[in-house]
Design an enzyme around this catalytic site. Structure first.
Site, PDB file in Angstrom:
ATOM      1  N   HIS A   7      52.288  40.850  37.185  1.00  0.00           N
ATOM      2  CA  HIS A   7      51.550  39.589  37.262  1.00  0.00           C
ATOM      3  C   HIS A   7      50.854  39.438  38.608  1.00  0.00           C
ATOM      4  CE1 HIS A   7      51.677  34.956  37.370  1.00  0.00           C
ATOM      5  NE2 HIS A   7      50.818  35.280  36.423  1.00  0.00           N
ATOM      6  N   ARG A   8      49.518  39.432  38.585  1.00  0.00           N
ATOM      7  CA  ARG A   8      48.711  39.388  39.815  1.00  0.00           C
ATOM      8  C   ARG A   8      49.097  40.542  40.741  1.00  0.00           C
ATOM      9  NH1 ARG A   8      49.645  32.891  40.959  1.00  0.00           N
ATOM     10  NH2 ARG A   8      49.529  32.292  38.765  1.00  0.00           N
ATOM     11  N   GLU A  34      48.205  42.461  35.573  1.00  0.00           N
ATOM     12  CA  GLU A  34      47.529  41.244  35.109  1.00  0.00           C
ATOM     13  C   GLU A  34      46.821  40.673  36.315  1.00  0.00           C
ATOM     14  OE1 GLU A  34      47.068  36.867  34.601  1.00  0.00           O
ATOM     15  OE2 GLU A  34      48.144  37.991  36.145  1.00  0.00           O
ATOM     16  N   ASP A  36      43.193  37.936  37.718  1.00  0.00           N
ATOM     17  CA  ASP A  36      42.361  36.776  37.405  1.00  0.00           C
ATOM     18  C   ASP A  36      40.980  36.950  38.017  1.00  0.00           C
ATOM     19  OD1 ASP A  36      44.782  34.845  36.617  1.00  0.00           O
ATOM     20  OD2 ASP A  36      45.293  35.852  38.488  1.00  0.00           O
ATOM     21  N   HIS A  49      43.262  33.910  41.872  1.00  0.00           N
ATOM     22  CA  HIS A  49      43.803  33.038  40.825  1.00  0.00           C
ATOM     23  C   HIS A  49      43.299  31.600  40.925  1.00  0.00           C
ATOM     24  CE1 HIS A  49      46.745  30.289  38.968  1.00  0.00           C
ATOM     25  NE2 HIS A  49      46.796  31.214  38.028  1.00  0.00           N
ATOM     26  N   GLU A 109      42.419  37.871  33.209  1.00  0.00           N
ATOM     27  CA  GLU A 109      42.340  36.466  32.804  1.00  0.00           C
ATOM     28  C   GLU A 109      41.043  35.863  33.339  1.00  0.00           C
ATOM     29  OE1 GLU A 109      44.359  32.076  33.467  1.00  0.00           O
ATOM     30  OE2 GLU A 109      45.592  33.852  33.863  1.00  0.00           O
ATOM     31  N   LYS A 111      39.085  32.874  34.468  1.00  0.00           N
ATOM     32  CA  LYS A 111      39.419  31.535  34.954  1.00  0.00           C
ATOM     33  C   LYS A 111      38.259  30.579  34.656  1.00  0.00           C
ATOM     34  CE  LYS A 111      42.643  30.736  36.997  1.00  0.00           C
ATOM     35  NZ  LYS A 111      44.001  30.313  36.583  1.00  0.00           N
ATOM     36  N   ASP A 229      56.308  38.903  37.844  1.00  0.00           N
ATOM     37  CA  ASP A 229      56.022  39.003  39.276  1.00  0.00           C
ATOM     38  C   ASP A 229      56.798  40.144  39.931  1.00  0.00           C
ATOM     39  OD1 ASP A 229      54.338  36.750  39.400  1.00  0.00           O
ATOM     40  OD2 ASP A 229      56.025  35.383  39.673  1.00  0.00           O
TER      41      ASP A 229
END
Length: 244
Positions: A7-8, A34, A36, A49, A109, A111, A229
Site C-alpha cells: 500500500h503506497r 498500490e 495514487d 495520495h 488509484e 484520485k 502497509d
C-alpha cells in the site's frame, strides 16, 4: 495464492508513495504495489495520495496548484528525517520506467474525488500503453464514473471499484460498471462477500490489511490479494501458513 500488494509502497516502514517505498516492497517479496495519482498544475501525472501537500511533504497547499518542477523541489520524506534523506514526489512515468526492471503488478488509484482532474484517465492509459504495462496494471478509484470512463477508453485494462461501506452483491455491481475486481475496505469484506465474489469470477483485494490475524483470515479464504502497509510482515505470514 493470495497476492500481496504494498500500500503506497511499504508505507508502514518507508515514506509513502516514494521510490524508496516501492523498492522496499520489491525487496521484501511483494507481488505488487498500490499507488495514487493526481495531476500537477501543468498536467503531469504525479504520485501522491492527499490532494493537500501538508501531511506527506514539507510544503502546504494543493498538489493541483504546483507545477511538476515546483513539486520536484519538495521533500516527500519529512516524517523520516535523517533516516532515508530527501525523497522526491515521483511521476507515474518514473514509476513505469522502474517497473520495466521487475515483474510487479501495479494498482493505480485515480484520485478523482475531491477534484475532478480533466484528462487524468486519458493520461494514465496513454502511459500504460506506451510502456506496455497492460497486463500488470489495475485501475481503481472511489469515483466510479472515472472507472467507467477508463473502461470505455481502454476495455483491455482491469478496473476495480474502491468502496468503504457494505455494498449489496458487489460482484454484480462490479460487472455492471465494467470491473473485474472489487477493492473493499476490509470491514466491508466479510467471508461470504469474498467467497461469492470469487465464485462469480470477480477478484477481491481488500485494503488496508495490517493485522496478522486479518492477513491469515484472507489467505485462508483464498482472497485474490491483500493491500497492506507492511508487505514484509504479510510475506512472512503467508510463508508461515505454507509451512504448516
Amino acid at each position: 495464492m493470495t497476492l500481496i500488494f504494498a500500500h503506497r509502497g511499504s508505507a508502514g516502514t518507508h515514506p509513502e508513495n516514494t521510490m524508496s517505498a516501492f523498492k522496499e516492497a520489491a525487496r521484501v517479496g511483494a507481488d505488487g504495489i498500490e499507488t495514487d495519482v493526481q495531476l500537477s498544475k501543468d498536467g503531469e501525472v504525479v504520485i501522491i495520495h492527499d490532494e493537500k501537500l501538508d501531511r506527506t511533504t514539507n510544503a502546504s497547499g494543493y498538489v493541483k496548484d504546483r507545477t511538476l518542477m515546483e513539486l520536484k523541489t519538495l521533500n516527500a520524506s519529512p516524517n523520516f528525517k535523517g533516516k532515508l534523506g530527501k525523497e522526491n514526489i515521483p511521476t507515474l512515468e518514473e514509476l513505469f520506467i522502474w517497473l520495466n526492471d521487475n515483474q510487479l503488478y501495479c494498482n493505480i488509484e485515480l484520485k478523482n474525488t475531491l477534484f475532478l482532474y480533466p484528462g487524468l484517465e486519458e493520461k494514465v492509459i496513454q502511459l500504460t500503453r506506451a510502456y506496455e504495462m497492460d497486463e500488470r496494471i489495475i485501475l481503481s478509484s472511489f469515483n466510479h464514473y472515472s472507472l467507467v470512463k477508463c473502461h470505455q477508453l481502454a476495455p483491455e485494462l482491469e478496473t476495480a471499484p474502491l468502496y468503504r461501506d457494505g455494498l449489496y452483491m458487489p460482484w454484480i455491481y462490479a460487472k455492471a460498471i465494467g470491473g473485474s475486481a472489487i477493492h473493499p475496505n476490509f470491514r466491508a469484506a466479510p467471508d461470504f462477500v469474498i467467497q461469492a465474489s470469487l465464485s462469480m469470477g470477480i477478484a477481491v483485494r481488500p485494503y488496508t490489511i495490517n493485522e496478522e490475524a486479518e492477513m491469515k483470515r484472507l489467505f485462508k479464504l483464498g482472497c485474490s490479494a491483500i493491500i497492506t502497509d507492511f508487505p514484509e510482515a504479510a510475506v512472512r505470514a503467508r510463508e508461515g501458513l505454507k509451512s504448516r
